[in-house]
Each structure stands twice: as structure tokens, then as C-alpha cells.
Design a protein around this motif. Structure first.
Motif, PDB file in Angstrom:
ATOM      1  N   SER A  59      -1.952  -0.801  -9.633  1.00 52.71           N
ATOM      2  CA  SER A  59      -0.719  -1.545  -9.404  1.00 52.71           C
ATOM      3  C   SER A  59      -0.957  -2.767  -8.519  1.00 52.71           C
ATOM      4  O   SER A  59      -1.083  -2.658  -7.302  1.00 52.71           O
ATOM      5  CB  SER A  59       0.338  -0.646  -8.750  1.00 52.71           C
ATOM      6  OG  SER A  59       1.460  -1.412  -8.398  1.00 52.71           O
ATOM      7  N   ALA A  60      -0.996  -3.935  -9.144  1.00 50.82           N
ATOM      8  CA  ALA A  60      -1.115  -5.181  -8.376  1.00 50.82           C
ATOM      9  C   ALA A  60       0.098  -5.350  -7.470  1.00 50.82           C
ATOM     10  O   ALA A  60      -0.031  -5.824  -6.334  1.00 50.82           O
ATOM     11  CB  ALA A  60      -1.259  -6.369  -9.326  1.00 50.82           C
ATOM     12  N   ASP A  61       1.277  -4.945  -7.937  1.00 53.66           N
ATOM     13  CA  ASP A  61       2.485  -5.038  -7.120  1.00 53.66           C
ATOM     14  C   ASP A  61       2.373  -4.179  -5.862  1.00 53.66           C
ATOM     15  O   ASP A  61       2.865  -4.565  -4.798  1.00 53.66           O
ATOM     16  CB  ASP A  61       3.719  -4.614  -7.916  1.00 53.66           C
ATOM     17  CG  ASP A  61       4.104  -5.624  -8.979  1.00 53.66           C
ATOM     18  OD1 ASP A  61       3.869  -6.827  -8.764  1.00 53.66           O
ATOM     19  OD2 ASP A  61       4.644  -5.210 -10.013  1.00 53.66           O
ATOM     20  N   GLY A  62       1.744  -3.031  -5.975  1.00 54.09           N
ATOM     21  CA  GLY A  62       1.556  -2.160  -4.814  1.00 54.09           C
ATOM     22  C   GLY A  62       0.703  -2.832  -3.749  1.00 54.09           C
ATOM     23  O   GLY A  62       1.026  -2.808  -2.554  1.00 54.09           O
ATOM     24  N   TYR A  63      -0.390  -3.451  -4.183  1.00 48.71           N
ATOM     25  CA  TYR A  63      -1.255  -4.151  -3.233  1.00 48.71           C
ATOM     26  C   TYR A  63      -0.586  -5.400  -2.676  1.00 48.71           C
ATOM     27  O   TYR A  63      -0.778  -5.736  -1.505  1.00 48.71           O
ATOM     28  CB  TYR A  63      -2.604  -4.475  -3.867  1.00 48.71           C
ATOM     29  CG  TYR A  63      -3.490  -3.260  -3.955  1.00 48.71           C
ATOM     30  CD1 TYR A  63      -4.072  -2.718  -2.815  1.00 48.71           C
ATOM     31  CD2 TYR A  63      -3.727  -2.627  -5.168  1.00 48.71           C
ATOM     32  CE1 TYR A  63      -4.866  -1.574  -2.882  1.00 48.71           C
ATOM     33  CE2 TYR A  63      -4.521  -1.494  -5.248  1.00 48.71           C
ATOM     34  CZ  TYR A  63      -5.091  -0.972  -4.100  1.00 48.71           C
ATOM     35  OH  TYR A  63      -5.874   0.150  -4.166  1.00 48.71           O
ATOM     36  N   ALA A  64       0.217  -6.084  -3.480  1.00 49.83           N
ATOM     37  CA  ALA A  64       0.957  -7.240  -2.975  1.00 49.83           C
ATOM     38  C   ALA A  64       1.932  -6.786  -1.886  1.00 49.83           C
ATOM     39  O   ALA A  64       2.060  -7.435  -0.845  1.00 49.83           O
ATOM     40  CB  ALA A  64       1.708  -7.941  -4.106  1.00 49.83           C
ATOM     41  N   GLY A  65       2.608  -5.681  -2.122  1.00 47.74           N
ATOM     42  CA  GLY A  65       3.530  -5.144  -1.122  1.00 47.74           C
ATOM     43  C   GLY A  65       2.820  -4.742   0.155  1.00 47.74           C
ATOM     44  O   GLY A  65       3.295  -5.018   1.266  1.00 47.74           O
ATOM     45  N   LEU A  66       1.648  -4.099   0.019  1.00 48.71           N
ATOM     46  CA  LEU A  66       0.865  -3.747   1.206  1.00 48.71           C
ATOM     47  C   LEU A  66       0.440  -5.003   1.962  1.00 48.71           C
ATOM     48  O   LEU A  66       0.473  -5.039   3.195  1.00 48.71           O
ATOM     49  CB  LEU A  66      -0.366  -2.928   0.815  1.00 48.71           C
ATOM     50  CG  LEU A  66      -0.132  -1.457   0.521  1.00 48.71           C
ATOM     51  CD1 LEU A  66      -1.375  -0.820  -0.080  1.00 48.71           C
ATOM     52  CD2 LEU A  66       0.276  -0.726   1.798  1.00 48.71           C
ATOM     53  N   ALA A  67       0.043  -6.027   1.222  1.00 50.36           N
ATOM     54  CA  ALA A  67      -0.368  -7.279   1.855  1.00 50.36           C
ATOM     55  C   ALA A  67       0.791  -7.887   2.638  1.00 50.36           C
ATOM     56  O   ALA A  67       0.627  -8.310   3.790  1.00 50.36           O
ATOM     57  CB  ALA A  67      -0.890  -8.256   0.805  1.00 50.36           C
ATOM     58  N   LEU A  68       1.968  -7.927   2.028  1.00 50.34           N
ATOM     59  CA  LEU A  68       3.132  -8.513   2.692  1.00 50.34           C
ATOM     60  C   LEU A  68       3.528  -7.717   3.936  1.00 50.34           C
ATOM     61  O   LEU A  68       3.823  -8.297   4.988  1.00 50.34           O
ATOM     62  CB  LEU A  68       4.311  -8.598   1.720  1.00 50.34           C
ATOM     63  CG  LEU A  68       4.142  -9.589   0.573  1.00 50.34           C
ATOM     64  CD1 LEU A  68       5.248  -9.396  -0.457  1.00 50.34           C
ATOM     65  CD2 LEU A  68       4.130 -11.014   1.092  1.00 50.34           C
ATOM     66  N   ALA A  69       3.523  -6.399   3.822  1.00 49.15           N
ATOM     67  CA  ALA A  69       3.879  -5.555   4.966  1.00 49.15           C
ATOM     68  C   ALA A  69       2.856  -5.716   6.087  1.00 49.15           C
ATOM     69  O   ALA A  69       3.220  -5.764   7.272  1.00 49.15           O
ATOM     70  CB  ALA A  69       3.972  -4.091   4.528  1.00 49.15           C
TER      71      ALA A  69
END
Length: 108
Positions: A59-69
Motif C-alpha cells: 500500500s503506497a497510501d499506507g506509506y504516504a500516511g506514515l510519512a505525513l504522520a
């Protein structure tokens, strides 16, 4: 219709239902994490996005969310790692805001 054909159709239907359920769960976790980000709840968002990545490692979205957080906590090193994973998984056109957020990490 032979038993083997019924078995194939039944297997296909089970797999299709599982795929639909997985997609819905993936979308739900992503939406939940994004709501937490919007509410400036980085710790809770990280937990949700970590669950998303654990259940759906592609999930690229999962890693993007982790990056943002992680960026919200000014943890630039880990944010950079998460962005790298996000971009590695996303072979499609990248969202322009992902590029902007990643660039801000690299400038820190």
C-alpha cells in the motif's frame, strides 16, 4: 455442469469476495488515518497507517500516511524512508502533493 467446474466457479467467487473485502478494509483504514492527520493526531494516525501497511504491505497510501504522520513529529529521517517506500510501490503517476511533501522532507 461438472463438479470440477462448480468448484472452479465457487473458488473464483470466494476469491472475488475476499478481494472486495480487502479493498474496502484498505480504503477504510486509509480514510481513518487521513481523518486523524487532518485532526493533527499524528500518533493515532501512525497506528492506523502502520496497521494498513502491516495488512497490505504493497500500500503506497499506507506509506504516504506514515510519512505525513512522521513529518508532523519532525522525524525527517523516518519520513524520508517512508516516502522512498511509497514511491517505490507506486509505479503509476505520482500525486503532485506527494512530491511537494517529499521535497519538504528533503529540505529539512
Amino acid at each position: 455442469m461438472g463438479n470440477w467446474l462448480k468448484a472452479i466457479i465457487s473458488s473464483y467467487q470466494r476469491n472475488n469476495n475476499k478481494s472486495q473485502e480487502d479493498l474496502q478494509e484498505k480504503q477504510h483504514l486509509n480514510q481513518q488515518g487521513n481523518k486523524l492527520l487532518q485532526a493533527n493526531q499524528a500518533i493515532e494516525a501512525k497506528q492506523v497507517f502502520s496497521t494498513l501497511v502491516e495488512k497490505f504491505p504493497d500500500s503506497a497510501d499506507g506509506y504516504a500516511g506514515l510519512a505525513l504522520a512522521t513529518q508532523m513529529d519532525s522525524d525527517w529521517a523516518n519520513a524520508s524512508i517512508y516516502w522512498e517506500k511509497c514511491f517505490a510501490l507506486n509505479q503509476q503517476e505520482v500525486a503532485s502533493w506527494w512530491l511537494i511533501k517529499r521535497a519538504s522532507v528533503l529540505m529539512e
